[in-house]
Design a protein around this motif. Structure first.
Motif, PDB file in Angstrom:
ATOM      1  N   ASP A  40     102.584   2.676  60.111  1.00 50.65           N
ATOM      2  CA  ASP A  40     103.103   1.995  58.933  1.00 50.65           C
ATOM      3  C   ASP A  40     102.022   1.507  58.285  1.00 50.65           C
ATOM      4  OD1 ASP A  40     103.919   0.320  56.876  1.00 50.65           O
ATOM      5  OD2 ASP A  40     106.097   0.600  57.575  1.00 50.65           O
ATOM      6  N   ARG A  41     101.313   2.070  57.294  1.00 50.39           N
ATOM      7  CA  ARG A  41     100.046   1.561  56.707  1.00 50.39           C
ATOM      8  C   ARG A  41     100.072   0.217  56.389  1.00 50.39           C
ATOM      9  NH1 ARG A  41     100.259   3.930  51.060  1.00 50.39           N
ATOM     10  NH2 ARG A  41     102.487   4.341  51.224  1.00 50.39           N
ATOM     11  N   ARG A  42     100.967  -0.151  55.434  1.00 49.11           N
ATOM     12  CA  ARG A  42     100.767  -1.587  54.799  1.00 49.11           C
ATOM     13  C   ARG A  42     101.331  -2.718  56.063  1.00 49.11           C
ATOM     14  NH1 ARG A  42     102.529   0.989  50.288  1.00 49.11           N
ATOM     15  NH2 ARG A  42     100.890   1.118  48.714  1.00 49.11           N
TER      16      ARG A  42
ATOM     17  N   PHE B  18      91.649   9.278  60.794  1.00 53.23           N
ATOM     18  CA  PHE B  18      92.523   9.528  59.806  1.00 53.23           C
ATOM     19  C   PHE B  18      93.311   8.195  59.461  1.00 53.23           C
ATOM     20  CE2 PHE B  18      96.936  10.743  58.427  1.00 53.23           C
ATOM     21  CZ  PHE B  18      96.876  11.242  57.396  1.00 53.23           C
TER      22      PHE B  18
ATOM     23  N   ARG C  31      96.609   0.923  48.768  1.00 52.19           N
ATOM     24  CA  ARG C  31      96.395  -0.241  47.675  1.00 52.19           C
ATOM     25  C   ARG C  31      97.386  -1.710  48.281  1.00 52.19           C
ATOM     26  NH1 ARG C  31      97.817   0.800  42.945  1.00 52.19           N
ATOM     27  NH2 ARG C  31      98.922   2.459  43.411  1.00 52.19           N
TER      28      ARG C  31
ATOM     29  N   LEU D  51     101.968  11.501  54.730  1.00 56.83           N
ATOM     30  CA  LEU D  51     101.183  10.445  54.395  1.00 56.83           C
ATOM     31  C   LEU D  51     100.380  10.617  53.157  1.00 56.83           C
ATOM     32  CD1 LEU D  51      99.912   8.396  57.415  1.00 56.83           C
ATOM     33  CD2 LEU D  51     100.920   7.502  55.393  1.00 56.83           C
TER      34      LEU D  51
ATOM     35  N   VAL E   8     102.324  10.855  49.905  1.00 53.25           N
ATOM     36  CA  VAL E   8     102.585   9.343  49.502  1.00 53.25           C
ATOM     37  C   VAL E   8     101.409   8.780  48.866  1.00 53.25           C
ATOM     38  CG1 VAL E   8     103.379   7.186  50.119  1.00 53.25           C
ATOM     39  CG2 VAL E   8     104.726   9.269  50.981  1.00 53.25           C
TER      40      VAL E   8
ATOM     41  N   LEU F  73     103.173   1.305  44.131  1.00 54.53           N
ATOM     42  CA  LEU F  73     103.342   1.184  45.547  1.00 54.53           C
ATOM     43  C   LEU F  73     104.451   1.696  46.168  1.00 54.53           C
ATOM     44  CD1 LEU F  73     101.539  -2.469  45.732  1.00 54.53           C
ATOM     45  CD2 LEU F  73     100.449  -0.109  45.611  1.00 54.53           C
ATOM     46  N   LEU F  74     104.594   2.496  47.209  1.00 57.82           N
ATOM     47  CA  LEU F  74     105.673   2.922  47.761  1.00 57.82           C
ATOM     48  C   LEU F  74     105.806   2.331  49.258  1.00 57.82           C
ATOM     49  CD1 LEU F  74     105.600   6.713  46.851  1.00 57.82           C
ATOM     50  CD2 LEU F  74     107.253   4.956  45.932  1.00 57.82           C
ATOM     51  N   ASP F  75     106.980   1.754  49.463  1.00 54.77           N
ATOM     52  CA  ASP F  75     106.902   1.097  50.809  1.00 54.77           C
ATOM     53  C   ASP F  75     107.307   2.277  51.942  1.00 54.77           C
ATOM     54  OD1 ASP F  75     107.451  -0.584  53.171  1.00 54.77           O
ATOM     55  OD2 ASP F  75     109.113  -1.559  52.228  1.00 54.77           O
ATOM     56  N   ASP F  76     106.248   2.429  53.051  1.00 57.26           N
ATOM     57  CA  ASP F  76     106.620   3.343  53.924  1.00 57.26           C
ATOM     58  C   ASP F  76     108.045   3.128  54.631  1.00 57.26           C
ATOM     59  OD1 ASP F  76     104.147   4.060  53.253  1.00 57.26           O
ATOM     60  OD2 ASP F  76     103.250   3.854  55.365  1.00 57.26           O
ATOM     61  N   GLY F  77     108.320   1.787  54.953  1.00 56.77           N
ATOM     62  CA  GLY F  77     109.331   1.508  55.861  1.00 56.77           C
ATOM     63  C   GLY F  77     110.633   1.812  55.087  1.00 56.77           C
TER      64      GLY F  77
END
Lengths: 492, 91
Positions: free
Chosen positions: A232-234, A253, A262, B48, B51, B61-65
């Motif tokens: 989960d990148r953020r 990657f 961002r 990914l 997104v 901004l999109l929250d992956d979770g």
């Protein structure tokens, strides 16, 4: 043996966090206790020294605890990708001769089928357990009666790795406690790992690069390992900053995605002392993007399933040497050989040959054999060259393997699956760069009857993990005779 | 003013076409299949990338979770999500 490392850290730093997953923390003494309890439970149910046990779990306390508990009683972990589909898991279990396994809760239904069909005789799942499949947590009781166990020694197998494949061509690599300990020690000493390190794991611990640089390195150095179940990148960026992470080791990657992500507020990455890529080639564009956007300098490492990590670039100037995968780890020897097996001088491209105390052995039906050839070198099927400072540069692979964000896909496996579709007459699977610059699976197909891409995608998805399914399809009237493979599998 | 859901859907198609050349996505304008999950067209890597592409295209901004398979069930569902994010930004 391997579990001795755990006991040592539990004694030296019992209250220090060993593993962190979300808000949950497991200290070194807590991990040691859990491992002893699970080892005890596994022993009581009949798991014995030398038994191969499938471990199909994502990153988490469960994977680490299970791996160490099996190691403690001398059983052999066989990592199985929990993303695999039913057919792939069945083949992995049969190829590795596993009769027991610990599975992700999402595989509970499959476990039931495997038990009913007699593919395995015992399964446990993470979580509460359901549909008659017991929870692995319920095994964690009591204390391990040390005197009843056959303690593994350096020669005891610890882990068995499969080089994937539903084609029946997969290789089984067996690596012992002694080999893995030697690798763990070499890696930690090369990067100067300490108990103060805080390491973030966003790639699977069960894969070659993650296994060594994240799990073994943590076990050897007594550091703290922060685990993400899936990338989960953020959350990864926030963890890097909030937890003052010192080591981030991942496939290129992952770094590329982090550089493109961002954030709503600035992220402080100043605690990172080591940023290592492995598992896939690092492109210059990615290196520059990560430097410019995240302000961190990537270093490459290099290894193979058969040998584990072999090199890492710890050069004082990572910018000047960014394109090299570095020098050999302590104890590893490297050479570049021509077709006749002669050493080539610096600057000349040839086959990479290695000698490593961490290298495993090939399993065959009639026993195990060393990976090395008669001249004492192991060929890892890569081409490369050494510079005048002894740093290795990789030039490409000799085998037809497609690297999807660090996950290796054998073209022949995807071709085999596509050939099973009644409409497919000929197929060849090749790597193709996507718009993002990553390698993706591409299929060139000749069909004998009407057939759509969604039909082929659905056909593949039933049988192989999502990342192996071609993302690009190219329908052709014919394939060049040097490329085509007929639907019966014969090359034309 | 925020784009209409239909206009967002068209822009999403262009972003998606960069992640995959599957003809059912890039050529058919009436694509309405699932993007992830059962019978879907995107693997985890392509998802990914998709997104990231959406975030760049729409500056959101999109929250992956918080993204669920439901959001990717159809392009229309995804366009509705993006529309909501854009509306929030306007407010």
């Amino acid at each position: 043996m391997l579990a001795d490392l755990l006991e040592r850290h539990a004694a030296d730093r019992p209250r220090q966090a060993a593993l962190v997953e979300g808000d949950s923390v497991l200290t070194w003494s807590g991990l040691d206790r859990g491992v002893c309890q699970l080892a005890n439970g596994l022993w009581k149910t009949g798991v014995r020294k030398g038994d191969p046990v499938a471990v199909a779990l994502p990153n988490g306390f469960g994977f680490v605890t299970t791996f160490l508990a099996l190691a403690k009683i001398g059983a052999v972990t066989v990592p199985v990708n929990p993303e695999f589909k039913s057919l792939e898991i069945r083949i992995a279990l049969q190829a590795s001769r596993c009769e027991m396994g610990v599975f992700d809760a999402g595989l509970t239904e499959l476990c039931g089928s495997l038990l009913n069909e007699g593919v395995i005789r015992q399964a446990w799942v993470e979580g509460k357990g359901q549909a008659g499949i017991p929870s692995v947590d319920r095994l964690m009781t009591g204390h391990l009666p040390g005197d009843t166990l056959s303690i593994p020694d350096a020669e005891s197998p610890l882990i068995q790795l499969l080089t994937s494949g539903t084609t029946g061509q997969s290789k089984r690599i067996l690596r012992t406690h002694g080999q893995i300990l030697s690798l763990a020690h070499a890696y930690q000493s090369a990067i100067d790992g300490t108990p103060d390190d805080r390491i973030l794991a966003v790639i699977p611990l069960s894969h070659g690069h993650g296994f060594c640089s994240l799990l073994l390195n943590t076990l050897q150095s007594g550091a703290t390992l922060f685990l993400q179940r899936s990338f989960d990148r953020r959350r990864a960026m926030e963890t890097l900053s909030r937890e003052r992470i010192t080591i981030l080791s991942a496939v290129p990657f992952v770094f590329s995605v982090l550089a493109d992500t961002r954030m709503a507020s600035p992220i402080d990455l100043s605690s990172l002392r080591l940023n290592v890529t492995g598992g896939a080639p690092l492109r210059r564009e990615t290196w520059l993007k990560v430097r410019d956007r995240l302000g961190i300098l990537l270093r490459q490492s290099y290894g193979s399933v058969e040998t584990g990590a072999l090199t890492i670039n710890m050069d004082p100037d990572p910018e000047a040497t960014a394109e090299s995968v570095g020098r050999p780890l302590p104890g590893v020897r490297l050479d570049i050989l021509d077709d006749a097996g002669n050493s080539l001088p610096p600057g000349m491209i040839g086959e990479v040959a290695v000698q490593s105390p961490g290298a495993g052995e090939l399993c065959h039906a009639d026993g195990q054999r060393p990976l090395m050839t008669v001249d004492g070198w192991i060929r890892v099927n890569d081409l490369g060259w050494l510079d005048d400072q002894g740093r290795l540069h990789i030039h490409g692979r000799k085998e037809s393997v497609i690297n999807v964000a660090g996950r290796k896909v054998q073209a022949s496996e995807v071709e085999t699956v596509l050939r099973r579709h009644p409409a497919v007459k000929q197929v060849v699977v090749v790597p193709q760069r996507d718009a993002y610059g990553e390698e993706a699976v591409s299929a060139l197909v000749v069909v004998g009857m009407a057939c759509t891409v969604p039909e082929l995608v659905a056909h593949c998805r039933d049988q192989i993990a999502d990342y192996k399914v071609p993302r690009f399809f190219d329908f052709r009237d014919s394939l060049p005779s040097t490329m085509g493979t007929a639907s019966d599998g014969s090359h034309q | 003013m925020t784009d209409s859901i239909e206009a967002i859907e068209e822009r999403l198609k262009r972003v998606l076409a960069e992640c995959t050349t599957l003809p059912n996505v890039s050529e058919k304008s009436d694509f309405d299949g699932a993007l992830v999950g059962e019978g879907a067209v995107l693997d985890s890597v392509a998802l990914l990338q998709f997104v990231l592409g959406i975030e760049t295209e729409f500056s959101i901004l999109l929250d992956d979770g918080s993204l669920t398979p439901e959001h990717f069930k159809t392009l229309r569902a995804l366009a509705t999500l993006v529309h909501g994010s854009l509306e929030k930004q306007v407010q």
